[in-house]
Scaffold this motif. Structure first.
Motif, PDB file in Angstrom:
ATOM      1  N   GLN A   1       0.098 -76.377  40.808  1.00 43.54           N
ATOM      2  CA  GLN A   1       0.340 -75.953  42.186  1.00 43.54           C
ATOM      3  C   GLN A   1       0.352 -77.180  43.081  1.00 43.54           C
ATOM      4  OE1 GLN A   1      -2.382 -73.048  43.753  1.00 43.54           O
ATOM      5  NE2 GLN A   1      -1.494 -73.091  45.807  1.00 43.54           N
ATOM      6  N   VAL A   2       1.356 -77.280  43.939  1.00 44.49           N
ATOM      7  CA  VAL A   2       1.493 -78.423  44.834  1.00 44.49           C
ATOM      8  C   VAL A   2       1.372 -77.957  46.277  1.00 44.49           C
ATOM      9  CG1 VAL A   2       3.024 -80.259  45.649  1.00 44.49           C
ATOM     10  CG2 VAL A   2       2.958 -79.674  43.218  1.00 44.49           C
ATOM     11  N   VAL A   3       0.555 -78.675  47.028  1.00 43.98           N
ATOM     12  CA  VAL A   3       0.410 -78.441  48.461  1.00 43.98           C
ATOM     13  C   VAL A   3       0.906 -79.689  49.174  1.00 43.98           C
ATOM     14  CG1 VAL A   3      -1.174 -77.950  50.345  1.00 43.98           C
ATOM     15  CG2 VAL A   3      -1.588 -76.948  48.084  1.00 43.98           C
ATOM     16  N   ARG A   4       1.910 -79.532  50.007  1.00 45.11           N
ATOM     17  CA  ARG A   4       2.438 -80.667  50.764  1.00 45.11           C
ATOM     18  C   ARG A   4       1.641 -80.837  52.059  1.00 45.11           C
ATOM     19  NH1 ARG A   4       8.041 -82.241  49.739  1.00 45.11           N
ATOM     20  NH2 ARG A   4       8.993 -80.960  48.110  1.00 45.11           N
ATOM     21  N   ILE A   5       1.272 -82.072  52.357  1.00 45.99           N
ATOM     22  CA  ILE A   5       0.612 -82.399  53.618  1.00 45.99           C
ATOM     23  C   ILE A   5       1.689 -82.917  54.559  1.00 45.99           C
ATOM     24  CG2 ILE A   5      -1.186 -83.779  54.711  1.00 45.99           C
ATOM     25  CD1 ILE A   5      -2.538 -83.964  51.960  1.00 45.99           C
ATOM     26  N   VAL A   6       1.965 -82.170  55.647  1.00 48.20           N
ATOM     27  CA  VAL A   6       3.131 -82.448  56.491  1.00 48.20           C
ATOM     28  C   VAL A   6       2.724 -82.668  57.946  1.00 48.20           C
ATOM     29  CG1 VAL A   6       4.645 -81.118  54.965  1.00 48.20           C
ATOM     30  CG2 VAL A   6       3.546 -79.980  56.903  1.00 48.20           C
ATOM     31  N   ARG A   7       3.598 -83.360  58.670  1.00 43.76           N
ATOM     32  CA  ARG A   7       3.340 -83.657  60.082  1.00 43.76           C
ATOM     33  C   ARG A   7       3.922 -82.613  61.036  1.00 43.76           C
ATOM     34  NH1 ARG A   7       2.592 -89.578  61.326  1.00 43.76           N
ATOM     35  NH2 ARG A   7       2.226 -90.641  59.344  1.00 43.76           N
ATOM     36  N   ARG A   8       4.680 -81.670  60.518  1.00 46.65           N
ATOM     37  CA  ARG A   8       5.293 -80.626  61.348  1.00 46.65           C
ATOM     38  C   ARG A   8       4.554 -79.307  61.135  1.00 46.65           C
ATOM     39  NH1 ARG A   8       7.211 -78.048  57.222  1.00 46.65           N
ATOM     40  NH2 ARG A   8       8.128 -79.173  55.454  1.00 46.65           N
ATOM     41  N   GLU A   9       4.999 -78.294  61.829  1.00 51.06           N
ATOM     42  CA  GLU A   9       4.415 -76.957  61.648  1.00 51.06           C
ATOM     43  C   GLU A   9       4.659 -76.506  60.205  1.00 51.06           C
ATOM     44  OE1 GLU A   9       2.357 -73.564  62.884  1.00 51.06           O
ATOM     45  OE2 GLU A   9       2.772 -75.410  64.013  1.00 51.06           O
ATOM     46  N   PRO A  10       3.613 -76.097  59.482  1.00 54.73           N
ATOM     47  CA  PRO A  10       3.797 -75.658  58.088  1.00 54.73           C
ATOM     48  C   PRO A  10       4.783 -74.499  57.976  1.00 54.73           C
ATOM     49  CG  PRO A  10       1.477 -76.022  58.550  1.00 54.73           C
ATOM     50  CD  PRO A  10       2.193 -76.110  59.869  1.00 54.73           C
ATOM     51  N   ALA A  11       5.666 -74.585  56.982  1.00 54.27           N
ATOM     52  CA  ALA A  11       6.671 -73.545  56.786  1.00 54.27           C
ATOM     53  C   ALA A  11       6.154 -72.405  55.927  1.00 54.27           C
ATOM     54  CB  ALA A  11       7.926 -74.146  56.145  1.00 54.27           C
ATOM     55  N   ASN A  12       5.108 -72.651  55.128  1.00 52.35           N
ATOM     56  CA  ASN A  12       4.562 -71.629  54.251  1.00 52.35           C
ATOM     57  C   ASN A  12       3.136 -72.010  53.852  1.00 52.35           C
ATOM     58  OD1 ASN A  12       4.788 -73.490  51.950  1.00 52.35           O
ATOM     59  ND2 ASN A  12       6.996 -73.107  52.126  1.00 52.35           N
ATOM     60  N   SER A  13       2.543 -71.228  52.979  1.00 48.73           N
ATOM     61  CA  SER A  13       1.154 -71.441  52.574  1.00 48.73           C
ATOM     62  C   SER A  13       0.986 -72.652  51.662  1.00 48.73           C
ATOM     63  CB  SER A  13       0.616 -70.195  51.874  1.00 48.73           C
ATOM     64  OG  SER A  13       1.378 -69.896  50.714  1.00 48.73           O
ATOM     65  N   ASP A  14       2.086 -73.228  51.199  1.00 48.53           N
ATOM     66  CA  ASP A  14       2.020 -74.414  50.350  1.00 48.53           C
ATOM     67  C   ASP A  14       2.078 -75.702  51.158  1.00 48.53           C
ATOM     68  OD1 ASP A  14       1.843 -72.911  48.041  1.00 48.53           O
ATOM     69  OD2 ASP A  14       4.007 -72.884  47.715  1.00 48.53           O
TER      70      ASP A  14
ATOM     71  N   ALA B   1      -8.890 -77.276  54.815  1.00 42.48           N
ATOM     72  CA  ALA B   1      -7.627 -76.899  54.180  1.00 42.48           C
ATOM     73  C   ALA B   1      -7.513 -77.460  52.769  1.00 42.48           C
ATOM     74  CB  ALA B   1      -6.452 -77.381  55.028  1.00 42.48           C
ATOM     75  N   LEU B   2      -8.351 -78.438  52.441  1.00 48.68           N
ATOM     76  CA  LEU B   2      -8.325 -79.029  51.103  1.00 48.68           C
ATOM     77  C   LEU B   2      -9.330 -78.381  50.151  1.00 48.68           C
ATOM     78  CD1 LEU B   2      -8.014 -82.852  51.910  1.00 48.68           C
ATOM     79  CD2 LEU B   2      -6.208 -81.291  51.162  1.00 48.68           C
ATOM     80  N   ARG B   3     -10.040 -77.379  50.613  1.00 49.64           N
ATOM     81  CA  ARG B   3     -10.978 -76.696  49.726  1.00 49.64           C
ATOM     82  C   ARG B   3     -10.208 -76.061  48.566  1.00 49.64           C
ATOM     83  NH1 ARG B   3     -15.875 -78.724  51.253  1.00 49.64           N
ATOM     84  NH2 ARG B   3     -16.188 -78.481  53.505  1.00 49.64           N
ATOM     85  N   GLY B   4     -10.678 -76.291  47.357  1.00 47.68           N
ATOM     86  CA  GLY B   4     -10.013 -75.756  46.181  1.00 47.68           C
ATOM     87  C   GLY B   4      -8.950 -76.675  45.608  1.00 47.68           C
TER      88      GLY B   4
END
Length: 300
Positions: free
Chosen positions: A27-40, A55-58
């Motif tokens: 599972q990949v979670v992207r760390i982004v500078r804009r408004e998140p587009a989804n739960s990933d 937000a990094l828990r888990g």
């Protein structure tokens, strides 16, 4: 499978890593500078230090690939400051968030520029810091991971060389010139190029995430660095083009200034001692193999 959070996921290496991790069911979670587009996706603003560590828990591992390309333009004072700001501030913010959230692993970008110009001297991970802007930049970049290290996080500092990729990177600039028969060695051609194929870069990053024995400074370079002259000849051979030309050092310095001195006319004979000691097996062992892959393959 692991959950991996990635900052700098839109760049050459970051986007390839996202693809490879998801292809192997991580599972990949992207760390982004804009408004998140989804739960990933997770929002952060490293310029202001804004990051909700909760937000990094888990998350099992975090990877930081942030940084403006050092060869993007001539090194003015302002651009050199942007190189520092794009690396050090985000690393400090992410490192602290990783520490606060209890993430087990932080894999942080760095570069073989840490060693300065090594000439013909072989540089493994025990080699001292060199001189110059890039060496100081890498030292401060790595030092910015201190909050995670002090919290007991396993931190891997990936001192990466020149990444040979089927798309983007240095080859995207060189290939058109070589295809026209305009490939040339730079200056004396005796400076070393610590290359690595994009495939090995990504496989080694995944290896570092998963392998407990890998920590601290790690050279992400191929096992057989070559001189610029040898690289030029190998590139011409792969593309079946002659390479009789030479770009004079003084002309490169006049055109590109300080970057030419450190980034093109100097080099590092860096070897991946830590990776090989940990058991990593390279897919591409020679620059010829890496160039053949990078000029005939389309990936990610």
């Amino acid at each position: 499978m692991a959950t991996v959070a990635i900052a700098g996921s839109s760049g050459l290496i970051g986007s390839a890593l996202v693809y490879a991790l998801r292809a192997t069911d991580h599972q990949v979670v992207r760390i982004v500078r804009r408004e998140p587009a989804n739960s990933d996706e997770i929002y952060w603003n490293p310029d202001t230090g804004e990051f909700d560590a909760a937000a990094l828990r888990g998350v099992d591992a975090a990877v930081n690939m942030c940084g403006v390309n050092v060869g993007a333009k001539r090194w003015s004072g302002a651009f050199k400051q942007s190189l520092r700001d794009s690396r050090i501030d985000p690393t400090e913010v992410l490192s602290q968030a990783v520490a606060d959230a209890g993430v087990g692993v932080l894999v942080n970008a760095s570069a073989v520029g840490y060693y300065g110009d090594t000439g013909s001297r072989v540089a493994d991970e025990t080699a001292p810091q060199g001189r110059g802007f890039l060496a100081q930049l890498c030292r401060d970049w790595e030092a910015a991971t201190a909050p995670a290290q002090q919290a007991g996080v396993r931190v891997v500092l990936t001192r990466t060389g020149v990444v040979l990729s089927p798309r983007g990177g240095m080859l995207s600039r060189l290939r058109p010139l070589f295809s026209l028969g305009l490939g040339a060695r730079l200056g004396s051609g005796r400076q070393y190029i610590p290359w690595i194929s994009l495939e090995d870069q990504i496989r080694a990053l995944m290896f570092a995430i998963q392998t407990e024995e890998v920590s601290g400074a790690v050279n992400f370079t191929g096992p057989a660095p070559v001189t610029n002259a040898e690289f030029t000849f190998a590139m011409g051979r792969v593309l079946n083009r002659p390479t009789p030309l030479m770009a004079p050092g003084f002309a490169l310095k006049a055109l590109l200034g300080e970057f030419a001195e450190e980034g093109l006319l100097g080099g590092q004979r860096a070897i991946p001692a830590a990776l090989e000691r940990a058991g990593y097996e390279f897919r591409h062992h020679t620059v010829g193999e890496a160039l053949a892959y990078a000029t005939s393959t389309v990936e990610w």
